[in-house]
Write an enzyme that holds these catalytic residues in place. Structure first.
Site, short mmCIF file in Angstrom:
data_model
loop_
_atom_site.label_atom_id
_atom_site.label_comp_id
_atom_site.label_asym_id
_atom_site.label_seq_id
_atom_site.Cartn_x
_atom_site.Cartn_y
_atom_site.Cartn_z
N LYS A 87 0.86 -1.19 0.00
CA LYS A 87 0.00 0.00 0.00
C LYS A 87 0.89 1.24 0.00
O LYS A 87 1.53 1.55 0.99
CB LYS A 87 -0.91 0.06 1.23
CG LYS A 87 -1.90 1.20 1.13
CD LYS A 87 -2.36 1.75 2.45
CE LYS A 87 -1.52 2.87 3.00
NZ LYS A 87 -1.55 4.15 2.24
N GLY A 140 7.30 5.26 8.07
CA GLY A 140 6.42 6.42 8.24
C GLY A 140 6.62 7.03 9.62
O GLY A 140 7.71 6.93 10.19
N SER A 141 5.57 7.63 10.14
CA SER A 141 5.71 8.37 11.40
C SER A 141 5.75 7.42 12.60
O SER A 141 5.23 6.30 12.56
CB SER A 141 4.54 9.33 11.58
OG SER A 141 3.36 8.61 11.85
N VAL A 144 2.10 6.47 13.87
CA VAL A 144 1.44 5.36 13.16
C VAL A 144 2.20 4.05 13.41
O VAL A 144 1.60 2.99 13.62
CB VAL A 144 1.36 5.66 11.64
CG1 VAL A 144 0.76 4.49 10.88
CG2 VAL A 144 0.54 6.93 11.39
N GLY A 145 3.54 4.14 13.44
CA GLY A 145 4.36 2.95 13.65
C GLY A 145 4.04 2.24 14.96
O GLY A 145 3.99 1.02 15.01
N GLU A 162 10.49 1.61 10.21
CA GLU A 162 11.43 2.73 10.06
C GLU A 162 10.64 3.99 10.34
O GLU A 162 9.76 4.36 9.56
CB GLU A 162 11.96 2.78 8.63
CG GLU A 162 13.01 1.75 8.30
CD GLU A 162 14.18 1.76 9.23
OE1 GLU A 162 14.48 2.84 9.79
OE2 GLU A 162 14.77 0.71 9.45
N CYS A 196 13.78 11.07 6.14
CA CYS A 196 13.95 10.59 7.52
C CYS A 196 15.35 10.91 8.00
O CYS A 196 15.60 11.07 9.18
CB CYS A 196 13.77 9.08 7.61
SG CYS A 196 12.29 8.51 6.86
N GLU A 297 10.47 16.04 15.12
CA GLU A 297 10.71 15.94 13.68
C GLU A 297 9.75 16.88 12.95
O GLU A 297 8.53 16.77 13.09
CB GLU A 297 10.47 14.49 13.22
CG GLU A 297 10.77 14.31 11.75
CD GLU A 297 10.65 12.86 11.29
OE1 GLU A 297 9.64 12.22 11.59
OE2 GLU A 297 11.58 12.37 10.60
C1 UN1 Z 1 14.20 8.25 3.97
O1 UN1 Z 1 14.33 9.43 4.13
O2 UN1 Z 1 13.24 7.64 4.47
O3 UN1 Z 1 19.86 7.95 3.02
C2 UN1 Z 1 15.08 7.43 3.11
C3 UN1 Z 1 19.10 8.63 2.33
C4 UN1 Z 1 18.33 7.97 1.22
C5 UN1 Z 1 17.12 7.30 1.77
C6 UN1 Z 1 16.28 8.16 2.64
N1 UN1 Z 1 19.17 7.00 0.58
O4 UN1 Z 1 18.96 9.82 2.51
#
Ligand code: UN1
Length: 415
Positions: A87, A140-141, A144-145, A162, A196, A297
């Site tokens: 999804k 995601g956040s 939610v995680g 993640e 992230c 964040e």
């Molecule tokens: C993300 O932001 O969820 O290391 C992934 C990085 C990218 C992947 C980011 N290769 O910034």
């Protein structure tokens, strides 16, 4: 992808390239789904492990890397013999649709890849709660995680998450300053701060602080914000009206807390920007480690600069948050670099490089509230998507009882 979520075209190409790298790595890893052969504690007995698929992998993916992140999950899951149902984020269905079509065009059996579009609350939950999805992976956040993690672990599923980050770059007095500035611009404002791994805190040693801030502002002002398919654009929009509002709200929160906005801070309203969710690259100084803008964040082009007394102080500030994804240190001192590797509580640490730009064949993931201990990328993803069976063959022809019989005696009577 650029039309769909706004990242400049050169970054879109990077996103696709990361998917290609992940595919190339998967092709090799398919030959390396190694088990172990291990000596037995008993004579005339053989021990080994073999790997199995888990079943159906339920994958829930975000909008910020609409192709790369799905490939991180899909390719290892398939290579380990699972099937997938994915999804994608509601904002980026087309990029994932294009990816899956490329896979079908190249000969993947259609039965093994399934996609369902829709919201997290309807489709995402249905995938996580379905009794036939045996392994779940979510990016995601943290909010939610936590819910997905609770549901999936309650059903005894394997689950990898993640989640958020509040990544930092440490800049020591001996740093190559121009390089550090370039890295903080790239990691702070690349992808509009919507990675992230984005660098949202720069922790600068006192002696170099003012000079760094001066150069950082100068470089941020040179960024060209706009529609990512226009030539020369270096920073795209916030992904949505909601995300832009969050970013601007944090500017107000920062001001109230006592930060100084030394660059940007506003929505862009010129004729070419006014119909999009464009915002100026924003820098805060006078930030304290416990402020909301230093802790939460934001996921936008907003960077907090925090002053540190020395390396110990910088490491303490860096670790003083709930997240633990990425960190970087700029220094010429090998001792400081290794201290950073040892002491920074993050799943990724870079020396003299930006906090973003992890490579597809290395483990990717975070410590603390950034996840639940699993890693994507590299060989570790293949461990996540497969079951291990421990196999024993006793060729002694006698009943050898582990932990009961004395191996020395058994050895004496062994043929
Ligand atoms: C993300 O932001 O969820 O290391 C992934 C990085 C990218 C992947 C980011 N290769 O910034």
């Amino acid at each position: 992808m650029t039309r769909e979520m706004g990242k400049p075209i050169f970054e879109t190409r990077g996103d696709v390239q990361e998917g290609i790298d992940t595919a190339m790595y998967a092709c090799g890893e398919g030959y390396r789904l190694f088990g172990h052969t291990v000596p037995s504690e008993l004579p005339n007995k053989f021990n080994m492990t073999i790997r199995f698929p888990i079943g159906v992998a339920g994958l829930v993916t975000p909008w910020n890397f609409p192709m790369a992140i799905p490939t991180w999950k899909i390719f290892p899951a398939l290579m380990c013999g699972n099937t997938v149902v994915i999804k994608p984020a509601e904002i980026t269905p087309l990029s994932v649709w294009n990816l899956l079509n490329a896979m079908l065009d190249s000969g993947f059996p259609p039965e093994v890849i399934n996609v369902v579009f829709g919201s997290g609350s309807k489709v995402g939950n249905a995938i996580v709660e379905h009794p036939d999805t045996n392994v779940i992976s979510f990016t995601g956040s943290s909010e939610v995680g936590r819910k997905i993690g609770a549901t999936a672990s309650g059903m005894l599923k394997r689950v990898s998450m993640e989640l958020g980050g509040k990544n930092c770059t440490l800049i020591m007095n001996d740093a190559n300053l121009e390089l550090a500035v370039d890295a903080c611009i790239w990691a702070g404002f690349g992808t509009t701060g919507q990675r992230c791994t984005a660098c949202s805190r720069v922790i600068v040693e006192e002696g170099i602080h003012d000079k760094f801030v001066e150069l950082f502002i100068k470089a941020a002002k040179k960024l060209k914000v706009g529609y990512g398919n226009d030539p020369g654009i270096t920073m795209g929009p916030a992904v949505s009206a909601d995300q832009l509002k969050t970013d601007l709200d944090y500017v107000e929160i920062g001001k109230k807390e006592g930060c100084t906005v030394v660059c940007g801070g506003k929505r862009l309203t010129t004729p070419e920007h006014k119909n999009g969710h464009f915002m100026q690259p924003t820098i805060f100084t006078d930030c304290k480690p416990n402020m909301r803008t230093s802790q939460e964040e934001i996921f936008g082009p907003v960077v907090s600069v925090i002053k540190a007394k020395n390396l110990d102080d910088a490491i303490k500030i860096a670790n003083g948050i709930q997240y633990g994804l990425s960190s970087a240190i700029f220094t010429q001192d090998v001792n400081a670099a290794y201290r950073a590797f040892r002491d920074l509580e993050t799943g990724l640490t870079y020396v003299n490089a930006a906090t973003i730009g992890a490579e597809a064949h290395m483990p990717f993931g975070g410590m603390k509230s950034t996840g639940n201990g699993h890693r994507e990328g590299g060989w570790q993803a293949y461990e996540f998507y497969s079951e291990t069976k421990a196999c024993y063959v006793d060729y002694s022809g006698t009943l050898q009882r582990a932990q009961i019989d004395d191996p020395k005696q058994l050895l004496k009577s062994a043929k």
